[in-house]
Design a protein around this motif. Structure first.
Motif, mmCIF file in Angstrom:
data_model
loop_
_atom_site.group_PDB
_atom_site.id
_atom_site.type_symbol
_atom_site.label_atom_id
_atom_site.label_comp_id
_atom_site.label_asym_id
_atom_site.label_seq_id
_atom_site.Cartn_x
_atom_site.Cartn_y
_atom_site.Cartn_z
ATOM 1 N N ILE A 60 0.827 -1.198 0.000
ATOM 2 C CA ILE A 60 0.000 0.000 0.000
ATOM 3 C C ILE A 60 0.863 1.250 0.000
ATOM 4 C CG2 ILE A 60 -1.776 1.280 1.237
ATOM 5 C CD1 ILE A 60 -2.553 -1.439 2.472
ATOM 6 N N LEU A 62 0.462 5.409 0.196
ATOM 7 C CA LEU A 62 -0.336 6.629 0.274
ATOM 8 C C LEU A 62 0.541 7.811 -0.117
ATOM 9 C CD1 LEU A 62 -2.607 6.333 3.442
ATOM 10 C CD2 LEU A 62 -3.212 6.136 1.057
ATOM 11 N N VAL A 117 2.498 2.266 5.125
ATOM 12 C CA VAL A 117 1.512 3.324 4.908
ATOM 13 C C VAL A 117 2.053 4.655 5.422
ATOM 14 C CG1 VAL A 117 -0.762 4.163 5.605
ATOM 15 C CG2 VAL A 117 -0.470 1.777 4.983
ATOM 16 N N MET A 118 2.608 4.637 6.659
ATOM 17 C CA MET A 118 3.119 5.864 7.250
ATOM 18 C C MET A 118 4.299 6.416 6.462
ATOM 19 S SD MET A 118 2.811 8.038 9.715
ATOM 20 C CE MET A 118 3.436 9.448 8.831
ATOM 21 N N LEU A 121 3.151 7.977 3.257
ATOM 22 C CA LEU A 121 2.420 9.196 3.611
ATOM 23 C C LEU A 121 3.407 10.309 3.977
ATOM 24 C CD1 LEU A 121 -0.684 9.629 4.026
ATOM 25 C CD2 LEU A 121 -0.298 9.320 6.442
ATOM 26 N N LEU A 125 3.982 13.989 2.267
ATOM 27 C CA LEU A 125 3.936 15.243 3.024
ATOM 28 C C LEU A 125 5.194 16.073 2.770
ATOM 29 C CD1 LEU A 125 2.520 13.955 6.428
ATOM 30 C CD2 LEU A 125 1.518 15.771 5.039
ATOM 31 N N ILE A 243 -1.705 14.803 0.232
ATOM 32 C CA ILE A 243 -1.976 13.429 0.659
ATOM 33 C C ILE A 243 -3.430 13.036 0.423
ATOM 34 C CG2 ILE A 243 -0.122 13.190 2.353
ATOM 35 C CD1 ILE A 243 -2.239 13.951 4.471
ATOM 36 N N PHE A 244 -4.317 14.026 0.397
ATOM 37 C CA PHE A 244 -5.721 13.677 0.186
ATOM 38 C C PHE A 244 -5.931 13.086 -1.193
ATOM 39 C CE2 PHE A 244 -5.716 17.006 3.392
ATOM 40 C CZ PHE A 244 -6.348 16.320 4.420
ATOM 41 N N VAL A 247 -4.822 9.518 -1.066
ATOM 42 C CA VAL A 247 -5.870 8.688 -0.474
ATOM 43 C C VAL A 247 -6.961 8.398 -1.504
ATOM 44 C CG1 VAL A 247 -7.686 8.636 1.276
ATOM 45 C CG2 VAL A 247 -5.416 9.494 1.874
ATOM 46 N N VAL A 250 -5.897 5.692 -3.989
ATOM 47 C CA VAL A 250 -5.972 4.333 -3.442
ATOM 48 C C VAL A 250 -7.429 3.907 -3.300
ATOM 49 C CG1 VAL A 250 -5.335 2.836 -1.526
ATOM 50 C CG2 VAL A 250 -3.779 4.631 -2.245
ATOM 51 N N THR A 251 -8.295 4.865 -2.922
ATOM 52 C CA THR A 251 -9.722 4.554 -2.835
ATOM 53 C C THR A 251 -10.250 4.054 -4.164
ATOM 54 O OG1 THR A 251 -9.838 6.421 -1.324
ATOM 55 C CG2 THR A 251 -11.906 5.448 -1.997
ATOM 56 N N ILE A 254 -9.379 0.431 -4.605
ATOM 57 C CA ILE A 254 -10.124 -0.486 -3.746
ATOM 58 C C ILE A 254 -11.588 -0.565 -4.166
ATOM 59 C CG2 ILE A 254 -10.858 -0.939 -1.371
ATOM 60 C CD1 ILE A 254 -8.257 0.448 -0.500
ATOM 61 N N LEU A 293 -18.937 6.030 -0.325
ATOM 62 C CA LEU A 293 -17.706 5.261 -0.146
ATOM 63 C C LEU A 293 -17.884 4.177 0.913
ATOM 64 C CD1 LEU A 293 -15.123 5.920 -1.604
ATOM 65 C CD2 LEU A 293 -14.276 6.994 0.481
ATOM 66 N N ILE B 96 -7.301 -3.643 4.759
ATOM 67 C CA ILE B 96 -7.297 -2.457 3.898
ATOM 68 C C ILE B 96 -8.714 -1.944 3.668
ATOM 69 C CG2 ILE B 96 -7.206 -3.813 1.776
ATOM 70 C CD1 ILE B 96 -5.519 -1.502 0.617
ATOM 71 N N PHE B 100 -10.122 1.768 4.789
ATOM 72 C CA PHE B 100 -10.744 2.739 3.889
ATOM 73 C C PHE B 100 -12.189 3.033 4.259
ATOM 74 C CE2 PHE B 100 -7.911 4.566 0.833
ATOM 75 C CZ PHE B 100 -6.749 3.892 1.155
ATOM 76 N N ILE B 103 -11.697 5.841 6.458
ATOM 77 C CA ILE B 103 -11.425 7.051 5.668
ATOM 78 C C ILE B 103 -12.726 7.630 5.129
ATOM 79 C CG2 ILE B 103 -10.420 7.863 3.486
ATOM 80 C CD1 ILE B 103 -7.935 6.233 4.136
ATOM 81 N N GLY B 104 -13.612 6.753 4.660
ATOM 82 C CA GLY B 104 -14.921 7.204 4.180
ATOM 83 C C GLY B 104 -15.700 7.894 5.296
ATOM 84 N N PHE B 229 -0.664 9.623 14.353
ATOM 85 C CA PHE B 229 -0.411 8.364 13.645
ATOM 86 C C PHE B 229 1.091 8.151 13.513
ATOM 87 C CE2 PHE B 229 -0.406 6.326 9.192
ATOM 88 C CZ PHE B 229 -0.407 5.044 9.718
ATOM 89 N N VAL B 233 3.449 5.122 15.009
ATOM 90 C CA VAL B 233 4.356 4.323 14.185
ATOM 91 C C VAL B 233 5.787 4.430 14.717
ATOM 92 C CG1 VAL B 233 5.444 4.228 11.917
ATOM 93 C CG2 VAL B 233 2.962 4.346 12.098
ATOM 94 N N PHE B 271 9.281 14.521 9.740
ATOM 95 C CA PHE B 271 8.945 13.323 8.973
ATOM 96 C C PHE B 271 10.178 12.641 8.391
ATOM 97 C CE2 PHE B 271 4.615 15.090 9.034
ATOM 98 C CZ PHE B 271 3.956 13.953 9.446
ATOM 99 N N LEU B 278 12.502 4.584 10.833
ATOM 100 C CA LEU B 278 11.849 3.380 10.321
ATOM 101 C C LEU B 278 12.802 2.556 9.454
ATOM 102 C CD1 LEU B 278 8.220 4.454 9.390
ATOM 103 C CD2 LEU B 278 9.015 3.210 11.383
#
Lengths: 607, 294
Positions: A60, A62, A117-118, A121, A125, A243-244, A247, A250-251, A254, A293, B96, B100, B103-104, B229, B233, B271, B278
């Protein structure tokens, strides 16, 4: 399955969408709608690439809006600030984005799950903030204007309609390339690593390299789309690539259906115009968008296209099931008796070194304070069935993991013939002819029975990304050979009737056979079997015993871990016994059965 | 101001925002431990906490402590509703898909916030005035102290909840092995519901205590939530202690990055360091890793 479709059918399935693409502008002359359709086309390119990464390889991201943005900004900056020609800028942008994706991808794709994912993302950013803050280069938050249109000679792509054909040419090409890739050796490798990285590596898939390559490929798709976007709108701003948007992309994957290129297309076609449609609801549009969604994901989680397809497919399967099947073919394979030692010529003398195909020397592994293996040494004679037994927790699976490259020994060495192999990766082992099965079944549930076995041939075949994407000469021949060989292997395991079934729909006993078929497909020299009959009933166990003996008689050396002592004593040439990580005995089955240490280990009592 | 004073100042402001990140990270962890997903509505729990505080305190003129409690309770209930009506009915248990769905729901909730409270920036007063006082010659806002104290109280309560109460222990059992927990008579679905409720409460507390030193708008939680988040992590996703350490470290990283290198690039610095950590420790500072077992 693509391989099952005839050539004309495949061609037709591409010609029809192509015709639709050509006709659409004549049906929809309204430039507003055409603009939305162009954006759909651009999104399609990104989402198709992302579908390869997410839907097929299971990784995945993002962060793909960043690659889209890099393509757009590089094209914009190179053409406006540095006066590159647009096409040349597009290629430079593509290469630069690809290289960055490579540099980012190598460390990032070592991460799993939420960490991946992080990380993606975070990458998005960072790129977005740089686009906003580095205003000397990017124009900052107010955007970057004045990007020239693409031209061919004096023909300029400066209208919605002209751009429509260019964008959809690229979108269509990306779909074809992606379809090529997914129905190839590489595509199967990607789906395999999605299913189980350990199992994929055990048949020779270079999992890390494949993940990075498909990540780079998807970034390149995004970059091309970004360049087209920049030249189409002639103005870009950082907000588009936040980032939106990642997202949202990816939506689309899916909602359309993971693991389907047409799903990626339908997700894009459905979701891209949705905000425009919902505009009608004014301030309620976000609420409705979120609601739609959520409802789709709750009730059709397999995706729009997959839901339709599977409904159609299940209808077809029920039709074919009515065709009478040859009863003889359906009957269980002839039941083998355990081969007894009286009839078998003993091939190997336990402990003799000269014909050893595999030699384990002083292998030790410690997990924290627990000694899993302590200075274990033994030899496996060529062409033999060597059994590795011991009570639970004796270290048997750890030893197989060491031999197959899944774990590294802290001390000691493993030799394949006279070559040291310890410390190599599982896919190296597979390429050298050392394959394995797993104690806890690791078949690829997301693939058909046939495809599972086709993946088994990965180590011995060579089509890679480029030849698969572009169907270079030699590609189809190798694919045909793989499929043919896989059918042969399925026949040997009496699974050919169910070759096109999803592997997950078969019984446990059959799945065990699939796993063994996969391990045997590439004709390995050594086969490591980790509890092949665990959980099987008596009939299945007897069949499996016959199969293992048959495999040995074809010249494959087998290392067998098993708790079923009847099986072990019936078919092995040599037995090695482990207890608490140490070898306590080694010898002929009949000697082991009388060995006091072994009896003590299994039954307790004084040794 | 001497360098020493500046350092103290950075530490104070780092721990203040870090506490907020830690609270949000805890919410992410609790839901992860219950069903293994990233719950992006956590972001909106934070916003909603601030919004409810605004409504109860500013619009309805309730006393501040009452408004605080009511705000937390409302978001707790909303958290439970999210689980009951969006997560539980889902036909797929794939991680996943569930992520999502959240997210929705998050998009839906933000849409609703816009309708209810509009898109204007709003403000809430501090709990006890804005006159800074000096600690080690660094100026500290009373609200910072409130944030710090409330975070400590919440962490102590959480510790007590998970180690000493029946429900807390059942939730922990569910996180280790839902099947075994179910066989022992734990109602796993209810534990998941409680996890969402508890995360709602944590998000709400974070939102309510941070708003006086920032401003309030319908999407205030987004960037805070993403940092939460990231903190989870960084600490090792799912690890409670890790979430706290991750939150405080991220807060400090940001405040030092902003103060000593560049305030425009403070997020880039934070970040980038997160990514580097990581790359060296793929499962975070205190994570157990998510390696496949064969």
């Amino acid at each position: 399955m693509a391989a099952g479709l005839s050539k004309t059918k495949r061609l037709l399935s591409l010609i029809i969408p192509a015709l639709v693409i050509v006709i659409i502008p004549f049906l929809i002359p309204n430039p507003y709608y055409l603009n939305v359709i162009n954006i759909i086309g651009l999104n399609t390119i990104v989402v198709v690439g992302l579908s390869l990464l997410i839907g097929y390889a299971g990784q995945i991201s993002l962060g793909h809006a960043a690659f889209y943005g890099l393509g757009a900004y590089l094209s914009g900056i190179l053409t406006v600030t540095y006066s590159f020609s647009p096409w040349f800028a597009m290629i430079v942008a593509l290469l630069a984005t690809g290289l960055l994706a490579l540099a980012i991808g190598i460390p990032t794709l070592k991460l799993h799950g939420h960490y991946l994912v992080m990380a993606t993302l975070g990458f998005n950013l960072i790129i977005n903030i740089i686009l906003i803050q580095w205003d000397k280069m990017t124009g900052g938050p107010s955007g970057f204007p004045g990007i020239p249109s693409l031209t061919i000679g004096s023909w300029s792509f400066d209208s919605d309609k002209r751009m429509y054909y260019l964008i959809w040419f690229f979108a269509f090409a990306s779909i074809i390339l992606a379809l090529n890739l997914v129905s190839s050796r590489v595509g199967r490798g990607l789906r395999a690593l999605h299913g189980s990285e350990a199992a994929a590596a055990s048949v020779g898939v270079r999992t890390e390299s494949y993940k990075v390559k498909v990540f780079v490929l998807s970034a390149i798709f995004a970059s091309v789309a970004g360049s087209l976007y920049a030249h189409y709108l002639t103005f870009i701003s950082p907000k588009t690539f936040d980032i939106f948007f990642s997202v949202e992309l990816v939506t689309m994957v899916i909602v359309g259906g993971m693991g389907s290129i047409w799903g990626a297309l339908s997700g894009t076609v459905f979701l891209t115009p949705l905000p425009h449609v919902l505009h009608f609801f004014d301030e309620y549009k976000d609420v409705f968008y979120g609601l739609i969604l959520v409802l789709i994901l709750i009730f059709i989680p397999e995706g729009l296209v997959v839901a339709i397809q599977s409904r159609w497919l299940s209808k077809r399967r029920s039709e074919t099931e009515e065709i009478p099947v040859d009863a003889a073919k359906l009957s269980v394979r002839p039941v083998h008796d355990y081969p007894t030692h009286g009839c078998e010529k003993r091939r190997a003398v336990p402990g003799s070194g000269n014909q050893a195909i595999l030699r384990v020397e002083n292998v030790s592994i410690r997990f924290g304070g627990l000694m899993a293996l302590g200075q274990v040494s033994f030899e496996m004679p060529e062409g033999s069935i060597t059994a590795l037994i011991g009570p639970n927790g004796a270290g048997k699976t750890t030893l197989i993991n060491v031999i197959s490259g899944a774990s590294q020994p802290q001390l000691g060495k493993v030799f394949f013939r006279d070559r040291e192999i310890s410390g190599r990766q599982p896919y190296h082992m597979a390429a050298m002819g050392l394959n394995r099965t797993f104690q806890n079944l690791q078949i690829f549930e997301n693939m058909t029975v046939l495809e599972n076995v086709m993946v088994g041939l990965h180590a011995k075949t060579r089509n890679e990304f480029v030849s698969s994407l572009f169907r270079l000469p030699g590609f189809s021949r190798e694919e045909r050979e793989i499929e043919q060989k896989a059918w042969e292997v399925l026949k040997f395991f009496h699974l050919e009737e169910k070759g096109l079934w999803p592997a997950s729909s078969l019984s446990y006993g059959e799945q065990k056979r699939i796993e063994m078929a996969r391990a045997l497909a590439s004709a390995p020299t050594i086969l490591l079997l980790d509890e092949p009959v665990a959980g099987l009933n008596m009939t299945e166990t007897r069949e499996m015993a016959g199969t293992i003996s048959e495999i040995r008689s074809q010249g494959v050396s087998v290392l067998l871990i098993e708790h079923d002592m009847n099986l072990v004593m019936g078919i092995s040439d040599k037995v090695v016994v482990l207890n608490y990580g140490r070898k306590i005995a080694e010898g002929y089955p009949e000697d082991i059965q009388r060995d006091e240490k072994v009896l003590a280990a299994y039954l307790g009592g004084v040794a | 101001m001497s360098t020493g004073d500046q350092l103290t100042q950075f530490i104070v402001s780092g721990l203040t925002t870090g506490s907020i990140y830690a609270l949000i990270a805890l919410g992410f962890c609790i839901i992860h431990n219950a069903i293994g997903i990233v719950n992006f509505t956590q972001v909106d729990f934070v916003t909603l906490g601030g919004m409810m505080m605004y409504t109860f305190f500013q619009s309805l003129n309730f006393p501040m402590p009452l408004a605080f409690v009511l705000g937390v309770l409302t978001v707790t209930a909303i958290g439970a509703l999210v689980e009951r009506f969006a997560i539980r009915p889902a036909k797929s248990r794939a991680v996943i898909v569930l992520i999502f769905i959240t997210i929705g729901v998050s998009i839906l909730m933000r849409g609703a916030f816009k309708i209810i409270w509009g898109t204007n920036q709003m403000a809430l007063p501090s709990f006890s005035g804005d006159t800074p006082f000096l600690i080690l010659r660094a100026a500290v806002l009373p609200q910072s102290l409130w944030i710090f104290v409330i975070t400590v109280i919440v962490v102590i309560l959480l510790h007590f909840f998970f180690s000493s109460t029946r429900v807390g222990k059942a939730m922990r059992a569910t996180s280790f092995n839902p099947k075994a927990a179910a066989l022992m008579g734990v109602n796993v679905n209810r534990m998941i519901l409680f996890s969402f409720a508890l995360s709602g409460a944590l998000g709400a507390v974070a939102g309510i205590i941070i708003v006086p030193i920032t401003t309030l708008s319908y999407d205030i939680g987004v960037i805070l939530g993403l940092k939460g988040f990231a903190a989870a992590v960084l600490g090792g996703y799912g690890n409670i202690i890790g979430a706290i350490i991750g939150g405080l470290s991220l807060g400090l990283l940001e405040s030092f990055g902003a103060g000593m290198i560049s305030s425009t690039y403070k997020d880039v610095i934070a970040f980038a360091i997160l990514l580097l950590v990581l790359f060296m420790k793929p499962s975070g500072l205190l994570g157990y890793g998510e390696k496949e077992r064969v």
